[in-house]
Each structure stands twice: as C-alpha cells, then as structure tokens.
Design an enzyme around this catalytic site. Structure first.
Site, PDB file in Angstrom:
ATOM      1  N   SER A  49       0.902  -1.223   0.055  1.00  0.00           N
ATOM      2  CA  SER A  49      -0.080   0.114  -0.027  1.00  0.00           C
ATOM      3  C   SER A  49       0.785   1.178  -0.012  1.00  0.00           C
ATOM      4  O   SER A  49       0.450   2.450  -0.469  1.00  0.00           O
ATOM      5  CB  SER A  49      -1.124  -0.107   1.373  1.00  0.00           C
ATOM      6  OG  SER A  49      -0.123  -0.139   2.253  1.00  0.00           O
ATOM      7  N   ASP A 108      -2.689   8.520   7.498  1.00  0.00           N
ATOM      8  CA  ASP A 108      -3.654   7.736   8.111  1.00  0.00           C
ATOM      9  C   ASP A 108      -2.858   6.810   9.407  1.00  0.00           C
ATOM     10  O   ASP A 108      -1.611   7.249   9.699  1.00  0.00           O
ATOM     11  CB  ASP A 108      -4.459   6.945   7.366  1.00  0.00           C
ATOM     12  CG  ASP A 108      -3.801   5.908   6.385  1.00  0.00           C
ATOM     13  OD1 ASP A 108      -2.361   5.704   6.751  1.00  0.00           O
ATOM     14  OD2 ASP A 108      -4.322   5.291   5.628  1.00  0.00           O
ATOM     15  N   HIS A 115       0.228   5.200   7.035  1.00  0.00           N
ATOM     16  CA  HIS A 115       0.639   5.760   5.585  1.00  0.00           C
ATOM     17  C   HIS A 115       1.154   7.178   5.995  1.00  0.00           C
ATOM     18  O   HIS A 115       0.550   7.982   6.359  1.00  0.00           O
ATOM     19  CB  HIS A 115      -0.211   5.514   4.497  1.00  0.00           C
ATOM     20  CG  HIS A 115      -0.460   4.255   4.318  1.00  0.00           C
ATOM     21  ND1 HIS A 115      -1.844   3.724   4.897  1.00  0.00           N
ATOM     22  CD2 HIS A 115      -0.022   3.321   3.722  1.00  0.00           C
ATOM     23  CE1 HIS A 115      -2.000   2.391   4.753  1.00  0.00           C
ATOM     24  NE2 HIS A 115      -0.739   2.013   3.935  1.00  0.00           N
TER      25      HIS A 115
END
Length: 365
Positions: A35, A326, A329
């Site tokens: 991600s 978040d 990240h």
C-alpha cells in the site's frame, strides 16, 4: 545462485550497459509491493484493502480518491515525477494499453507481503507472485507494441522499485497475540525466513529483465499511529519490539543486496534503509516542518490511529503539518522527504550508492 544465472548476468551486462550510443528517451518505471506504493490496483479488486473514498485523495489534482493510501501522491508517484514522467498507471487500469505501456507499470497491491499468507484478511489482493506474473504479461504486451528487442531495452533500462515486508509483521506475525507465524518462528527465525523468501523475489525480478532495482526496506513499524494506539503508548514512544523487527529485517536485506550484486558482478540492486529515513523526521518533526509525527491526520481514537480513514474521521486542516496521513501511511509531504533520500541520501541510508548516482551511470533507452 546457479551458474546459468551468473553467466546470463555477465552476458546481459554487456548487452544492457555496454553501449553509450543508445538514443535517450524517458526512463520507464516499474513498481511492485504494498500500500505504500499502490497507485490504485485494488480499486479493481473485490477487497477490503481500499482507499477509494474521501478523504483519501483530498489533495490530489482532482481532490478525489485515486486508490492511493495518501492525501495526494505516494512514494511511487513522487518518484515518477523525479524521473520526469506522470505517475505510473496501475496495471489493472483500462488505460494500461498502447503508448501508456512505454512509461512502465505499477503492479503494487495494498495488503500484500512477501509471504502468501500475509494479508489473507483482505481477501482478493495481488500477491507478489501474481505481480511478477503480471510483469511477464506486461512485457508480452509491450513486445506486441514495439517488438521484443525494444521491449527488453525498455525494461532493462527502466527503474524498478519494490516495497515489501511491513505487512508480514503488522498483518501477519504480530496481527494477533498468538498468530500462526509467531508460534512457528521466533522473531529472528521469522526475519531470516522472510529474507530468504524475499531473495527469491529479487532474483525473479532480475531474471525477468530488471537491471536497476531499488529495494525499499521497511520503516519504523513501532512508530506508526496504529501501533501507538494499539499498544496504548502513553507518551508516543515507539514500540521497541516492532522497532527491533524492522531493524533486523533491514540489516539482513542490505546483506542480500550486497550478495546479489557480488554474484552478478555489478550493481543492479540498491537497498534503501527506509527505517533511518523515517526516523529522521519522526524523531525531529519540527526540523522538517511537521507539528507532529505521532498523530495521524485522518483517523479516530488515540493518536488518530484507530480504524480506517473515513468521512467520519477527524481530519486535520493542513496535511503538510503531519508526518502521517492515516494509521499507517505517510502524507504526501513525508513521501517527498523519503524520495529525496532515495535520490541523494548518504551510504548510511542508501547501499551501495544513492539512486541519482546509479541512474547517472546507466543510460536511458
């Protein structure tokens, strides 16, 4: 590594780097991993690992979610900028055809790890073995467009970036108090096992034609807002066990990169110690213009590190003031700091050399 591989490496070195008269065009960029670098592949999958709703993408050019786990651009996008191109398209995008193939492709998928059992809770994600299969498929499509010989040149002169490993800890080994992997391995044993499996992935990339491969290590897992919240850190101190895991992994990964380059006979792999890079601004956020490196910009609960970033989350007003977007990240601004280190960092962070140095040595197609 087998003798045929070494012979292939020596022959290919001459074929790829022996001529300086090759015409210069934009360098293709290929992205593999999780991600941190997924540019939206998971948008096309039936998975819970998604970033396709606001406030994700709030600072993107369209101010709409793009599938990136970021307020705007991620590490891969910023690297594309530095290479002089547009953000590399996700491989599953319908736009990934025709002349767009010439720019490279992003195969990354949020939730994946080195191990196939990492991220099983997210259901349908592109595990690393499938990312490599897609890379082969991509090359077939590229060959149909420009011919096999030119396709090989585009791949061999392109830059590959791979980011793996973090999920194997936070979404596998440490996912529950007694995960299957934590019962199977002690931490040092697990790290060694991961590295051996990662080595196979890196060799596969080379055998598929990649010659400039940036291997990003894992960041300070114990410092992300999700772990601060989960472990109920009272003062925001990073979890020492997760920090130890990340350090062990990065040290062994650098050893593997060193070994592979020695076996090949030239520098093809570069190890980036992402732990050091992140810790610089986590330890001294004010020096980098951040007001905090503990709280996430978007989230809820302690350190804004509980649950997903959603429309119901607390959202900071100025994303540039936060190191973390978040629970896991970095913000776009933090991503830009990391990419600068990739390009011009010292040997302490970039082994055996930084990206600018190796790119200057190796011509474009």
């Amino acid at each position: 590594m087998s003798e045929p591989f070494l012979l292939f490496a020596a022959v290919t070195f001459v074929a790829v780097f022996g001529s300086s008269s090759t015409p210069s065009v934009a360098r293709a960029f290929f992205v593999f991993g999780d991600s941190l670098v997924d540019s939206g592949n998971n948008n096309y999958l039936a998975t819970t690992a998604r970033a396709d709703t606001l406030p994700y993408g709030i600072d993107s050019p369209t101010h709409r979610p793009t599938g990136r786990f970021s307020n705007g651009l991620n590490i891969a996008d910023v690297m594309s900028e530095e290479l002089g191109g547009e953000p590399t398209l996700p491989y599953l995008s319908p736009e990934m055809q025709g002349e767009n193939l010439l720019d490279g492709a992003n195969f990354a998928s949020a939730g994946v790890g080195i191990l196939d059992d990492t991220g099983i809770q997210f259901a349908n994600i592109i595990r690393i073995g499938m990312q490599l299969q897609y890379f082969e498929e991509y090359q077939d499509k590229l060959s149909a467009l420009v011919g096999r010989s030119q396709a090989r040149k585009i791949v061999s002169h392109g830059l590959v970036m791979i980011s793996l490993g973090g999920n194997d800890f936070v979404n596998n080994y440490y996912l529950v108090p007694l995960s299957l992997r934590s019962r199977q391995f002690s931490l040092p044993e697990f790290v060694r096992y991961l590295i051996l499996e990662y080595r196979k992935v890196l060799v596969s990339l080379y055998e598929l034609g990649a010659r400039l491969i940036l291997v990003a290590g894992i960041g300070p897992l114990g410092c992300v807002p999700a772990e601060l919240a989960l472990r109920r850190s009272l003062s925001g101190e990073c979890d020492p066990e997760l920090q130890r895991a990340a350090n062990m992994f990065n040290l062994l990964l650098a050893d593997v990169v060193r070994e592979l380059n020695l076996e090949i006979g030239y520098v093809s792999f570069i190890a980036a110690n992402a732990f050091n890079m992140h810790m610089n601004y986590i330890t001294h956020p004010e020096a980098y213009g951040f007001i905090t490196s503990k709280d996430a910009c978007c989230g809820q609960g302690l350190f804004n590190g509980v649950g997903l970033c959603t429309a119901a989350s607390r959202l900071c007003a100025d994303r540039d003031e936060y190191a973390f977007w978040d629970a896991f990240h970095p913000t776009e601004r933090a991503c830009r700091i990391i990419v600068r280190e990739f390009l011009s960092g010292s040997e302490e962070s970039m082994h055996p050399m930084n990206l600018s140095t190796i790119l200057a040595r190796n011509p474009k197609v």
